[in-house]
Design an enzyme around this catalytic site. Structure first.
Site, PDB file in Angstrom:
ATOM      1  N   HIS A 464       0.716  -1.036  -0.001  1.00  0.00           N
ATOM      2  CA  HIS A 464      -0.070  -0.119  -0.004  1.00  0.00           C
ATOM      3  C   HIS A 464       0.826   1.078  -0.183  1.00  0.00           C
ATOM      4  O   HIS A 464       0.718   2.197  -0.765  1.00  0.00           O
ATOM      5  CB  HIS A 464      -0.871   0.007   1.249  1.00  0.00           C
ATOM      6  N   CYS A 788      -4.189  -4.467 -14.229  1.00  0.00           N
ATOM      7  CA  CYS A 788      -4.284  -3.175 -13.480  1.00  0.00           C
ATOM      8  C   CYS A 788      -3.504  -3.322 -12.045  1.00  0.00           C
ATOM      9  O   CYS A 788      -3.603  -2.544 -11.245  1.00  0.00           O
ATOM     10  CB  CYS A 788      -5.735  -2.663 -13.074  1.00  0.00           C
TER      11      CYS A 788
END
Length: 836
Positions: A464, A788
């Protein structure tokens, strides 16, 4: 001399050297209904709008513009006032933009008022008389909105009003009213209300022009659109230019040196579709390009020479680089119209010209686009201190290397350490500070936006912290092991996101005891810094048959991402919008209400959809693991899972909580109602056709027709890849590979575990086989494919996917330009191999 018409049908005459508007004022107090383009100048902006004013300027300069006239903005206001609908109209649209039902009712009633109110006879006759003068009443015309407030410093209304092509006399008046009515679509009402604009101050004129029966058309930048240098860039395709402007086709791209006339490059694309006039109905339709013309070059050298010459004339006239729309009629190649009245077949016409607004005019950029200023390090955030590279790596203001890890986001910056162990610590992070955490989570994003750099104990290149840092354009070093223990709160350190090091000290502005100021160093737009390199403007977008989109997590980064020239958004993560509320979806809906939850999603998605419109924005429904929800209010009700990544997340959770899921889907319904038809729905972590069918049913129950709105699924598990035949049969429009999850599930490797990070390989043969077999099946079933995940930024993966025939790739924002160039390189090589 040409006749003009007032609302009282009085013919007005003007000498070629006289002032048309002055003559009108002398002869009648009635506002002019119709103004001919060859009588319009830039001073008539308030009456004719920006588009018409530009066309009038081009006509006056002797350039070939299709003949036509303008139904003035005063006529629009006269229509509202004389028919008595103005008061009701503006009352109707004064609604809460967050109330989707009220917005829908307002738009429907407002457009109904305009479309069903009879046009006063004087206005009708003036418009039709002008049409009859245009081409003996037999012209096929384009009816185009020309708003008087299309581009303002703090708002852009461009693209919100309608254009109608191939209109005949019988449809002319209705088309004019439809242009007026387009001021009151849900999207337009929503946008003006959100921006605080009064509806009665935005007017609209309508341009009526003879249609060019275009064989070829496109756009031309008279100077390089980012550097402003003398390279002319021309894009061209078959048929009407609407296909190029709307993005329906990948056009040919030509680059010409304006000073020497030398053709610097020619990129011929595969042009699959074209927009043409239907011979039977007269309307504009999309048609497949004949096979023998799909890969044929659209423009000859003679065409380019004439276009460049005309572009130079336009730029000289306006004094600034221009973005020009053009068309060549169906006729003899190379013919050019010297007189706009001489016909359209085979002639070259200019359809529109507007200034290029993307040129970097900063002091660091010279005339040729080269960086002439001091070296700047990419990725420096607002308020952070920029540390320049020295030749030997020393004397850079930093001391001993204290930590090493993965250089996850490039750039070098110094700042004060702010150790974040719990969410309560986020308030300590100020502008220009460095966040130091064990690992970042989505609810840290607001603080990450303030930070100048990120350092984490754990995580790899796909964590993240890595993804968000690259998106925000701030340097990051992840997987250091013990940064939270080694560094002290308030200590000044230097983060080197290129080398993956954290060093003691640094050229931190001001006294260490004083708070940092965002003015301490000149800030630089993060995305531009990442994409464009060291201080210079970014390169022009390469044209590729493979769409290159971009991944986004933070809606506030949308405009910077859109500036990369990406073909759309391949992944917009909704969980960041939800987690930033500080509450689980269930708790938020319970306390704030379903409408408030929908508004949170609409506000976030709308920012991205607006920034990219009309380019597609693919939005993934909620996909947060339970451990991330546990940190929020209401998190005490979350289950404790041994491995949340394999647990209750994605479509599994959504299908188990249909009430919450339906509320989430209501946000998409509201966005469609407002007018954001570029939004696409994507369901995460499906395993098989059964998952997809149940999700599709809930989509339909939410009022979204899956046969009319684009939707698809993520392929993130081996099960989904192996079940692709059944998934394709459910009616999906696209599938998108989430390579981060697909790789970790295929290889049994935790991507956030730095101890085995070296085993995480998206290019592993097993992963590639799953991807390539899925692409093959989808091509047979006419289902688009995309990627993606983090791997979309890797050249080797791009090469493999382009060769396999993938429809689009969607890297992180910092890699868009590199991926565009790599995709172009692979496509050119494949093209050469096919003819050798």
């Amino acid at each position: 001399m040409r006749t003009g018409y007032t609302a009282s049908k009085m013919p007005i005459f003007a000498e070629a050297s006289g002032s048309f508007l002055v003559v009108v004022t002398v002869l009648s107090d009635t506002p002019m209904t119709v103004l001919w383009l060859d009588d319009v100048t830039a001073t008539d902006f308030d009456s004719v709008g920006g588009k018409a004013a530009s066309l009038g300027e081009l006509t006056a300069a002797g350039l070939p513009v299709p003949p036509g006239f303008v139904v003035s903005a005063e006529t629009y206001r006269s229509f509202l006032d004389d028919t008595g609908i103005a008061e009701e109209l503006f009352d109707v649209v004064d609604v809460d933009p967050g109330d989707s039902e009220a917005l829908a009712r307002a738009a429907e009633r407002a457009q109904e008022l305009i479309r069903e109110t009879e046009m006063p006879e004087s206005i009708r006759e003036s418009i039709l008389a002008a049409y009859d003068d245009l081409d003996d009443g037999a012209a096929s015309v384009a009816v185009r909105s020309s708003a008087t407030a299309e581009d303002l410093p703090d708002a852009s209304f461009a693209g919100q009003q309608e254009t109608f092509l191939n209109v005949d006399r019988s449809r002319l008046l209705d088309s004019v009213r439809d242009c007026w009515a387009s001021l009151f679509t849900q999207r337009a009402i929503y946008y003006r209300n959100k921006k605080g604009f009064d509806h009665d101050v935005v007017n609209i004129a309508v341009v009526v022009q003879r249609m060019v029966d275009a064989e070829r058309s496109g756009v031309m930048f008279t100077s390089h659109p980012t550097t402003g240098d003398s390279r002319v860039i021309v894009e061209a395709a078959w048929g009407l230019g609407e296909a190029v402007v709307s993005g329906a086709v990948s056009p040919d791209r030509y680059v010409v040196d304006r000073d020497t006339g030398e053709i610097l490059s020619v990129d011929v694309s595969t042009k699959k579709v074209m927009h043409v006039r239907d011979e039977e109905t007269g309307e504009t339709i999309e048609r497949a390009v004949p096979e023998d013309k799909r890969d044929e070059r659209v423009l000859s050298e003679a065409d380019l020479e004439r276009l460049v010459e005309m572009g130079q004339t336009v730029q000289t006239h306006y004094g600034d680089p221009q973005d020009v729309e053009w068309a060549i009629g169906d006729g003899e190649e190379g013919a050019v119209a010297d007189d706009a009245d001489s016909g359209t077949h085979g002639d070259l016409f200019l359809l529109q010209s507007r200034p290029i607004t993307t040129i970097d005019d900063g002091e660091s950029t010279g005339e040729d686009g080269a960086d002439t200023g001091a070296t700047e390090t990419a990725g420096t955030a607002d308020g952070g201190t920029q540390v320049e590279e020295s030749d030997d790596g020393s004397d850079d203001g930093s001391g001993e290397v204290a930590l090493t890890g993965f250089g996850a986001s490039p750039g070098k910056v110094a700042g004060k350490v702010r150790i974040v162990r719990t969410l309560d610590h986020l308030d300590r992070v100020g502008e220009g500070d460095l966040i130091v955490a064990e690992m970042t989570t989505p609810d840290m994003v607001p603080a990450m936006e303030r930070a100048a750099g990120i350092i984490t104990d754990e995580g790899g290149m796909t964590s993240h912290a890595s993804i968000i840092s690259r998106e925000l354009g701030v340097p990051a070093v992840v997987g250091t092991g013990d940064a939270t223990e080694t560094l002290s709160d308030g200590e000044v350190v230097t983060v080197d996101g290129d080398k993956g090091t954290v060093s003691r000290g640094g050229a931190e502005p001001g006294d260490e005891d004083e708070p940092e100021s965002a003015e301490a160093s000149e800030p630089k737009p993060a995305a531009a810094a990442q994409v464009g390199g060291s201080g210079g403007a970014g390169p022009a977008k390469p044209m590729t048959a493979t769409d290159v989109k971009v991944n986004l997590s933070v809606p506030d980064a949308a405009e910077r991402a859109a500036d990369t020239g990406a073909d759309g958004v391949g992944l917009l993560r909704t969980e960041h919008m939800v987690l930033s509320t500080g509450k689980t979806p269930e708790r938020y809906i319970e306390e704030e209400g379903a409408d408030a939850f929908v508004s949170e999603l609409v506000d976030g998605i709308q920012k991205v959809a607006e920034a990219f419109y009309p380019r597609p924005v693919r939005v993934r429904t909620l996909d947060a693991p339970t451990d991330e929800f546990r940190e929020l209010e209401g998190g005490e009700n979350e289950p404790h899972e041994h491995n949340p990544m394999l647990g209750w997340r994605g479509i599994r959770r959504s299908l188990d909580q249909p009430d919450v899921f339906t509320t989430e889907l209501a946000a998409f319904r509201q966005l469609y109602d407002i007018g954001y038809d570029n939004v696409e729905v994507m369901f995460p972590l499906v395993n098989d056709a059964e998952d997809v069918i149940r999700a599709r049913e809930l989509l339909a129950e939410a009022g979204i027709d899956p046969d009319k709105r684009p939707w698809g699924v993520m392929i993130e598990t081996p099960a989904a890849a192996l079940s692709i035949d059944g998934i394709a049969d459910t009616g999906v429009d696209f599938v998108s590979f989430g390579t981060n999850d697909l790789t970790q599930y295929t290889l049994a490797v935790d991507r956030n575990n730095e101890r085995i990070a070296d085993r995480f390989d998206e290019l592993h043969p097993a992963v590639l086989e799953l991807i390539e077999s899925t692409i093959e099946t989808c091509r047979e079933e006419d289902v688009s494919t995309s990627i993606c995940g983090q791997a979309a930024s890797k050249p080797a993966m791009v090469e493999a996917l382009v060769q396999a025939g993938i429809t689009s790739v969607s890297p992180n924002v910092d890699a868009v330009h590199d991926v565009q160039r790599e995709a172009k390189r692979v496509e050119q090589r494949l093209l050469l191999d096919s003819v050798r």
